[in-house]
Design a protein around this motif. Structure first.
Motif, PDB file in Angstrom:
ATOM      1  N   THR A  27       0.822  -1.206   0.000  1.00  0.00           N
ATOM      2  CA  THR A  27       0.000   0.000   0.000  1.00  0.00           C
ATOM      3  C   THR A  27       0.858   1.259   0.000  1.00  0.00           C
ATOM      4  OG1 THR A  27      -1.799   1.174   1.101  1.00  0.00           O
ATOM      5  CG2 THR A  27      -0.224   0.094   2.517  1.00  0.00           C
ATOM      6  N   THR A  28       0.391   2.278  -0.664  1.00  0.00           N
ATOM      7  CA  THR A  28       1.110   3.541  -0.742  1.00  0.00           C
ATOM      8  C   THR A  28       0.747   4.399   0.474  1.00  0.00           C
ATOM      9  OG1 THR A  28       0.870   3.426  -3.128  1.00  0.00           O
ATOM     10  CG2 THR A  28       1.532   5.551  -2.209  1.00  0.00           C
ATOM     11  N   VAL A  29       1.792   4.949   1.120  1.00  0.00           N
ATOM     12  CA  VAL A  29       1.539   5.886   2.219  1.00  0.00           C
ATOM     13  C   VAL A  29       1.864   7.275   1.706  1.00  0.00           C
ATOM     14  CG1 VAL A  29       2.319   6.640   4.484  1.00  0.00           C
ATOM     15  CG2 VAL A  29       1.960   4.206   4.035  1.00  0.00           C
ATOM     16  N   GLY A  30       0.978   8.226   1.964  1.00  0.00           N
ATOM     17  CA  GLY A  30       1.215   9.594   1.494  1.00  0.00           C
ATOM     18  C   GLY A  30       1.110   9.665  -0.016  1.00  0.00           C
ATOM     19  N   VAL A  31       2.247  10.062  -0.641  1.00  0.00           N
ATOM     20  CA  VAL A  31       2.213  10.164  -2.092  1.00  0.00           C
ATOM     21  C   VAL A  31       3.575   9.758  -2.637  1.00  0.00           C
ATOM     22  CG1 VAL A  31       2.850  12.604  -2.002  1.00  0.00           C
ATOM     23  CG2 VAL A  31       1.731  11.687  -4.050  1.00  0.00           C
ATOM     24  N   LYS A  32       3.539   9.095  -3.813  1.00  0.00           N
ATOM     25  CA  LYS A  32       4.817   8.722  -4.415  1.00  0.00           C
ATOM     26  C   LYS A  32       4.916   9.446  -5.752  1.00  0.00           C
ATOM     27  CE  LYS A  32       7.584   4.646  -5.596  1.00  0.00           C
ATOM     28  NZ  LYS A  32       8.044   5.161  -6.865  1.00  0.00           N
ATOM     29  N   ILE A  33       6.027  10.173  -5.892  1.00  0.00           N
ATOM     30  CA  ILE A  33       6.194  10.988  -7.094  1.00  0.00           C
ATOM     31  C   ILE A  33       6.992  10.230  -8.149  1.00  0.00           C
ATOM     32  CG2 ILE A  33       7.002  13.197  -7.994  1.00  0.00           C
ATOM     33  CD1 ILE A  33       5.061  13.635  -5.753  1.00  0.00           C
TER      34      ILE A  33
ATOM     35  N   GLU B 102      11.658   6.813   8.644  1.00  0.00           N
ATOM     36  CA  GLU B 102      11.405   5.908   9.767  1.00  0.00           C
ATOM     37  C   GLU B 102       9.905   5.846  10.083  1.00  0.00           C
ATOM     38  OE1 GLU B 102      12.383   3.097  12.498  1.00  0.00           O
ATOM     39  OE2 GLU B 102      13.454   3.941  10.781  1.00  0.00           O
ATOM     40  N   GLN B 103       9.313   7.041  10.159  1.00  0.00           N
ATOM     41  CA  GLN B 103       7.882   7.144  10.445  1.00  0.00           C
ATOM     42  C   GLN B 103       7.079   6.447   9.339  1.00  0.00           C
ATOM     43  OE1 GLN B 103       7.026  11.250  10.892  1.00  0.00           O
ATOM     44  NE2 GLN B 103       4.994  10.869  11.785  1.00  0.00           N
ATOM     45  N   HIS B 104       7.523   6.618   8.114  1.00  0.00           N
ATOM     46  CA  HIS B 104       6.848   6.025   6.963  1.00  0.00           C
ATOM     47  C   HIS B 104       6.779   4.515   7.107  1.00  0.00           C
ATOM     48  CE1 HIS B 104       6.522   4.452   2.806  1.00  0.00           C
ATOM     49  NE2 HIS B 104       5.788   5.549   2.585  1.00  0.00           N
ATOM     50  N   ARG B 105       7.880   3.935   7.578  1.00  0.00           N
ATOM     51  CA  ARG B 105       7.948   2.490   7.734  1.00  0.00           C
ATOM     52  C   ARG B 105       6.833   2.015   8.692  1.00  0.00           C
ATOM     53  NH1 ARG B 105      10.751  -1.040  10.431  1.00  0.00           N
ATOM     54  NH2 ARG B 105      11.580   0.561  11.830  1.00  0.00           N
ATOM     55  N   LEU B 106       6.707   2.748   9.805  1.00  0.00           N
ATOM     56  CA  LEU B 106       5.716   2.352  10.811  1.00  0.00           C
ATOM     57  C   LEU B 106       4.294   2.507  10.265  1.00  0.00           C
ATOM     58  CD1 LEU B 106       7.339   4.008  13.943  1.00  0.00           C
ATOM     59  CD2 LEU B 106       7.296   1.568  13.342  1.00  0.00           C
ATOM     60  N   VAL B 107       4.028   3.674   9.691  1.00  0.00           N
ATOM     61  CA  VAL B 107       2.678   3.933   9.182  1.00  0.00           C
ATOM     62  C   VAL B 107       2.340   2.950   8.063  1.00  0.00           C
ATOM     63  CG1 VAL B 107       1.203   5.623   8.035  1.00  0.00           C
ATOM     64  CG2 VAL B 107       2.796   6.365   9.807  1.00  0.00           C
ATOM     65  N   GLN B 108       3.360   2.670   7.238  1.00  0.00           N
ATOM     66  CA  GLN B 108       3.116   1.752   6.121  1.00  0.00           C
ATOM     67  C   GLN B 108       2.644   0.398   6.642  1.00  0.00           C
ATOM     68  OE1 GLN B 108       4.250  -0.996   4.346  1.00  0.00           O
ATOM     69  NE2 GLN B 108       3.259  -0.428   2.399  1.00  0.00           N
ATOM     70  N   ALA B 109       3.348  -0.094   7.675  1.00  0.00           N
ATOM     71  CA  ALA B 109       3.005  -1.411   8.224  1.00  0.00           C
ATOM     72  C   ALA B 109       1.570  -1.412   8.741  1.00  0.00           C
ATOM     73  CB  ALA B 109       3.979  -1.781   9.331  1.00  0.00           C
ATOM     74  N   GLN B 110       1.227  -0.327   9.441  1.00  0.00           N
ATOM     75  CA  GLN B 110      -0.129  -0.223   9.997  1.00  0.00           C
ATOM     76  C   GLN B 110      -1.190  -0.205   8.897  1.00  0.00           C
ATOM     77  OE1 GLN B 110      -0.628   3.317  12.290  1.00  0.00           O
ATOM     78  NE2 GLN B 110       0.575   2.481  14.017  1.00  0.00           N
TER      79      GLN B 110
END
Ligand SMILES: Nc1nc2c(ncn2[C@@H]2O[C@H](COP(=O)(O)OP(=O)(O)OP(=O)(O)O)[C@@H](O)[C@H]2O)c(=O)[nH]1
Ligand SMILES: [Mg+2]
Lengths: 176, 535
Positions: A27-33, B102-110
Motif C-alpha cells: 500500500t502507498t503511504v502519502g504520495v509517491k512521485i 522511519e515514520q513512513h515504515r511504521l505507518v506503512q506497516a499499519q
C-alpha cells in the motif's frame, strides 16, 4: 492517480513507467512521485498545425487510496492539471467511490481533465460493472477505459489520452 | 523559556539527527538562491546555486506559492521519503524537507495491515453473499421438490382408490346390460312384451349410468386441463324431469324407496342452460341420494327464482358427518360412510362445473331428525329466459358425413322430419367419390349453373378414415360458403374452438340434442339464404 485503496493505482504507474507487474500488494503511504514522458505523434495530435511529435512530460502523483479525498489528499491535489480516476472493476463500491471523488475534485479545484479507468479487467469472472453503467457514464461525457495492470490492457492508452486531454482538453474531458 | 546554551545546542543536534531538516530558498523562477542541511540525505547531492530546481524537486515547479503547503510522506523520485513544507516569509520562498523514512515504515506497516483486513473482509462478505444466495436457491428447490413429491403421492393414492372403485362401478351396469340383452334375444314369445319393456328399461338405466360415469371421467380430465367449454341453449326443465323419472323411478321402486322428482309450477317452460352439464349434475345428485339411502325417501325439486334454476335433492340416508362436509367436494374423495361403490369424482366435478357456469353446489345444513338425518344438496345455476322466435320452417339439401351408422340413421330421420333432404355418406372415401360425381354432373348437365353442391354440410369430427376438418376443407374447396356443422364427441381442440367463432361454422358436442340442432340449422340456413340473396 485518484481512487480507493488497492484498486491498482501504483500498479498502473509501475506498468506504464517500468513495464512490470507485481501481484503482491504494497500500500502507498502519502504520495509517491514519478515522472514520465508521453509522445503524442503529430498525425493524431489535436494540434493539426504541428508536424512534429509532441512530447509531454508528466509528473505522476500516486496517492494513497481513500474512499474519499481526506484533508491530506486535498493538499496533494493542489496544482493538479489532470488525473486518472481509478476503480477496481471487481469491487463495485470502488466505482461509486470514484464518482464521489470526481465530484470532490470539481468542488475544490473546478473541472480538470480526467480519464476513468475500470482496472483489473482481467478478472472477468468477478467483474461487477454492468455495461449499462458504463454507457450511462459515457452518455454523461465521461471518458472511460477498462484496463489491466496485470495484462497491460489499455494502460499506455490511458496515459496517452490523459496527456492529450491535458494539452487540449475538450469540453467533455473538462466535464464536471 | 530561556535555555542554557548547552541544552540549546543539544536540542539542535537531536533535531538535526532525527529530522535532518533541509532548507532551500528559491526565487520566483524556481532558481536556487541558497540552501542549508544534509541535501545528500534526500538524494539531492547536486544542488547548484543559481540553477533551476534539480530533478528530485522539479515536481514542485508550477506550485502556487500563495498559501503555505504541507505535504507529508512524499516519496521523492530519488527514493527518499520526506515531509515537505512550502513557506513564504518576507517575500522569500522556502522549501523545508524533514526526513520521514522511519515514520513512513511504521505507518506503512499499519496501513498495510488495515487495508489487507478490509480487502479480506470484503472478499469474505462477497463469498458469504454468494453462498447464502446459493443456499436459498437450493432450499427453494428442495421445498418445491418435496411439495411435488407429497402431491404426487397423495394423488397416486387417491387415483389407485378411484380406479379400484371405478372398475367395480363400470362392471355392474355392464353386467346388467349384457344380461338383459341376452334375455331379450332369447325371448321368442310375443306375449312377453311386458317383460321386454322391463328389460329395456333396465338396459337403458344401466347405459345411462355408464354414460354419466364416462362423462364424469372425461369432464374431470377437461377440468384438469382447463378445457371445459360451456354452452347455453334453450332447454325444457320438464323434459329433464321426465328423463330423470324414467331413469330412476324403477330403481327406487325395486329398493322400496319413495322417489319424487318434480318441477315447481313457477319454473318457465324453456330456459337457457348447458343442458348436458345440468343433466350430468342432476343424475349425479339423485344417483348419490338413492345410493346412500337404504330406506325412506328421496326428494328432488326444481324451482326458479331471480333467473336461476334451483335443484334441491333431499334424502333420508345417514347424512354427511360434520368432518366430511368439505372433503366430499374434493376429487377422488368421498365420505367414509359411503356404502359400496360410487365414483368420488361426482361431487367434485359437479361443484366445479356449477361454479364455472356461475352457480354453486352446496350441502345444506342437516335436519335435526336423529333417525333419518339425511343429506340435502342445493344446486343453483343462472338460467335466463330465452328470447325466442317461433321456429321458421326450413328446407334444403344436407350432406351428412358420419361413420356411425346409428347416428347416420338418426340424422336421416330427424332431418327428413324437418323437411330437409339428407344425403348420407360414411367416410372420406365416399365423400371424394360423391364430390367427383357432383363435379362431373355440373360440367355435363348445367355447365353454368351457380347452384351450390349442397346447402349445408354435417360432418363428424373424427372419422374412421380421416378427420372432419379435412372433409370440411374438401367441400369448401368447391364452394367456400357452405355452412358446416361439426359433431364432436371428444374434447374440442384449440383449433376447433377458434373456427367456432365463424358464423358459418358450428361445433356441436355429442350427445346431440335434436332441439339444439334444429335451432342451429334454422339459423345457419336462414343466414345462408340471406347471403346468397345478397350476392
Ligand atoms: N488481477 C489484477 N490485479 C491487479 C491489477 N492491478 C493491480 N492489481 C493488484 O491489486 C493489488 C493492489 O494494487 P496497487 O497497485 O497496490 O493498488 P493501489 O490502488 O495503489 O492501492 P493503495 O496504494 O493502497 O491505494 C495488488 O495486489 C496488485 O497486484 C490488475 O489489473 N489485475
Ligand atoms: Mg498505491
Amino acid at each position: 492517480m485518484l481512487g480507493n485503496f488497492a484498486v491498482g493505482k501504483s500498479s498502473l504507474v509501475r506498468r506504464f513507467v517500468t513495464g512490470v507487474f507485481d501481484a503482491s500488494y504494497q500500500t502507498t503511504v502519502g504520495v509517491k512521485i514519478d515522472t514520465c514522458e508521453v509522445t503524442i505523434d503529430a498525425a493524431s495530435s489535436q494540434d493539426n498545425s504541428s508536424t512534429e511529435a509532441t512530447k509531454v512530460k508528466m509528473v505522476l502523483w500516486d496517492l494513497a487510496g481513500e474512499a474519499e479525498l481526506g484533508p491530506q489528499s486535498q493538499m496533494y491535489i493542489q496544482g493538479m492539471q489532470g488525473y486518472l480516476l481509478v476503480a477496481d472493476g471487481s469491487r463495485m463500491d470502488t466505482v461509486h467511490n470514484a464518482v464521489h471523488i470526481q465530484q470532490q475534485v470539481v468542488r475544490s479545484l473546478g473541472p480538470r481533465p480526467f480519464i476513468m479507468l475500470l482496472n483489473k479487467h482481467d478478472l472477468s469472472e468477478q467483474w461487477q460493472v454492468p455495461d449499462s453503467w458504463i454507457q450511462q457514464q459515457r452518455d454523461l461525457g465521461w471518458n472511460i477505459l477498462c484496463t489491466s495492470a496485470l495484462s497491460g490492457e489499455a494502460v499506455p492508452e490511458a496515459f496517452d489520452r490523459l496527456a492529450r486531454a491535458m494539452i487540449a482538453p475538450t469540453a467533455m474531458e473538462m466535464l464536471g | 523559556m530561556n535555555l542554557p546554551e548547552p541544552i540549546q545546542h543539544f536540542m539542535a543536534k537531536q533535531i538535526e539527527r532525527l529530522a535532518a531538516p533541509l532548507c532551500i530558498e528559491y526565487d520566483s523562477l524556481f532558481c536556487l538562491v541558497a540552501y542549508d542541511g544534509p541535501a545528500a540525505r534526500y538524494g539531492l547531492e547536486h544542488l547548484t546555486l543559481g540553477e533551476i530546481l534539480p530533478p528530485g524537486l522539479d515536481f514542485l515547479q508550477g506550485m502556487d506559492m500563495g498559501e503555505p503547503l504541507s505535504l507529508s510522506f512524499v516519496t521523492l523520485p530519488t527514493g527518499a521519503i520526506a515531509h515537505i513544507e512550502l513557506r513564504q516569509a518576507e517575500q522569500r520562498r522556502f522549501i523545508l524537507l524533514f526526513d520521514a523514512s522511519e515514520q513512513h515504515r511504521l505507518v506503512q506497516a499499519q496501513q498495510q495491515q488495515a487495508n489487507e483486513v478490509r480487502l479480506l473482509s470484503s472478499r469474505q462478505q462477497r463469498t458469504l453473499d454468494q453462498l447464502s444466495r446459493a443456499n436459498a436457491a437450493i432450499e427453494a428447490q428442495r421445498n418445491e421438490l418435496e411439495q411435488q413429491r407429497n402431491e404426487l403421492a397423495a394423488l397416486n393414492q387417491a387415483q389407485a382408490r378411484y380406479i379400484a372403485m371405478m372398475s367395480h362401478e363400470f362392471r355392474t351396469p355392464l353386467n346388467a346390460i349384457l344380461g338383459y340383452t341376452d334375455l331379450l334375444q332369447r325371448q321368442d314369445d310375443p306375449l312377453a312384451k311386458a317383460a321386454q319393456r322391463h328389460h329395456l328399461a333396465a338396459i337403458r338405466r344401466s347405459a345411462w349410468h355408464l354414460s354419466s360415469m364416462v362423462e364424469n371421467v372425461l369432464e374431470q380430465a377437461r377440468l384438469g386441463r382447463d378445457q371445459v367449454s360451456l354452452t347455453q341453449e334453450p332447454a325444457e326443465p320438464s323434459e329433464l324431469v321426465m328423463l330423470l323419472n324414467d331413469l330412476f323411478q324403477s330403481q327406487a321402486k325395486e329398493r322400496d324407496i319413495q322417489l319424487q322428482i318434480e318441477c315447481d309450477e313457477n319454473t318457465p317452460d324453456r330456459v337457457m342452460l348447458d343442458i348436458v352439464r345440468i343433466r350430468q349434475i342432476a343424475i349425479n345428485l339423485i344417483g348419490n341420494a338413492l345410493r346412500y339411502t337404504s330406506q325412506g325417501s328421496v326428494h328432488a325439486r326444481f324451482s326458479y327464482a331471480s333467473e336461476r334454476l334451483i335443484l334441491v335433492v333431499q334424502d333420508t340416508g345417514p347424512g354427511i358427518p360434520e368432518a366430511d362436509r368439505e372433503r366430499i367436494f374434493r376429487a377422488y374423495e368421498r365420505g367414509e360412510s359411503a356404502p359400496g361403490g360410487g365414483a368420488g369424482l361426482g361431487l367434485s366435478i359437479c361443484r366445479q362445473l356449477a361454479q364455472l357456469m356461475g352457480g354453486n353446489l352446496e350441502l345444506l345444513q342437516q335436519t335435526n331428525n336423529k333417525e333419518y338425518p339425511g343429506a340435502c344438496f342445493q344446486f343453483v345455476v343462472p338460467a335466463p329466459i330465452p328470447d325466442e322466435q317461433p321456429l321458421t320452417p326450413i328446407s334444403g339439401r344436407v350432406l351428412v358425413l358420419d361413420d356411425d351408422p346409428d347416428l347416420r340413421e338418426w340424422l336421416d330421420i330427424v332431418l327428413s322430419e324437418w323437411g330437409l333432404q339428407p344425403t348420407l355418406l360414411s367416410g372420406i372415401g365416399e365423400l371424394k367419390q360423391w364430390l367427383r360425381e357432383q363435379q362431373n354432373e355440373t360440367q355435363h348437365k348445367h355447365p353454368i349453373t351457380d347452384l351450390p353442391i349442397t346447402d349445408l354440410f354435417i360432418t363428424d369430427y373424427l372419422l374412421e378414415d380421416g378427420v372432419g376438418v379435412e372433409a370440411m376443407q374438401m367441400v369448401r374447396r368447391l364452394d367456400p360458403d357452405i355452412p358446416v356443422v361439426m359433431l364432436t364427441g371428444s374434447v374440442p381442440s384449440e383449433e376447433s374452438v377458434r373456427v367456432n367463432q365463424n358464423p358459418n361454422f358450428l361445433l356441436l358436442a355429442k350427445p346431440i340434442s335434436a332441439s339444439a340442432l334444429r335451432i342451429s340449422l334454422g339459423k345457419m340456413l336462414a343466414a345462408q339464404q340471406q347471403y346468397t340473396a345478397n350476392v
